[in-house]
Enzyme design. Sequence first.
Site, PDB file in Angstrom:
ATOM      1  N   HIS A  45     -12.688-131.726  -8.896  1.00  0.00           N
ATOM      2  CA  HIS A  45     -12.943-130.599  -9.785  1.00  0.00           C
ATOM      3  C   HIS A  45     -11.617-130.198 -10.415  1.00  0.00           C
ATOM      4  O   HIS A  45     -10.556-130.655  -9.978  1.00  0.00           O
ATOM      5  CB  HIS A  45     -13.528-129.422  -8.990  1.00  0.00           C
ATOM      6  N   HIS A 132      -4.865-130.526 -13.626  1.00  0.00           N
ATOM      7  CA  HIS A 132      -4.968-131.924 -13.213  1.00  0.00           C
ATOM      8  C   HIS A 132      -6.154-132.098 -12.276  1.00  0.00           C
ATOM      9  O   HIS A 132      -6.694-131.131 -11.742  1.00  0.00           O
ATOM     10  CB  HIS A 132      -3.678-132.372 -12.507  1.00  0.00           C
TER      11      HIS A 132
END
Length: 191
Positions: A45, A132
């Site tokens: 996620h 990221h």
Amino acid sequence: MSETWRVFCAIDLPPDLKQKLADHANRLRQEVQVKASWTRPDNVHLTIKFLGNIAAANVARLSQAATRATQSLPPFNLTAEHCGVFPTHGPPRVLWIGVSDPEGKLMRLHAQLEEECAIAGFPIEARPFHPHLTIARLRHSTNARTLGAAHRSLDFEPSEIKASELLVIRSELGEAGSKYSVITRHPLRES
């Protein structure tokens, strides 16, 4: 002693991107033998804010802050692309896929969430926000540089992420890895 929950706020990823991340990780595993904790595809996620352990009684305040942070921001698009490692110098400890935010809307969501969380009594993250997707955490430095170099040399075909809601997620650590449960969902929308 009051119960604590390990929580974070994140944007979920489309299934096709999760599969691409899994394929990328599998290629790396075949190329380099290294002790690493590979993120399960369903658990990948885009974390916007990690709060760690907070009192379970404070989760409602966190959810209210997330609602306020998303009220004035419409859905937006991001791109998952390029491979990188943390730290940038020395043996890598984290392998990641970068997230591009050309319109700055993710940065705006992050700033609004930090502000609303601060108002609700949660600490502001001191480190700069670097969006990221974590694909692996390396446990030992043996072959870490080789794996990091292989990761950075692979092409990762850009993939779109449609950010339409912010999730408040509970993370429960166990022997089989982390188990994530969505506590609340907060749609992005213009007020």
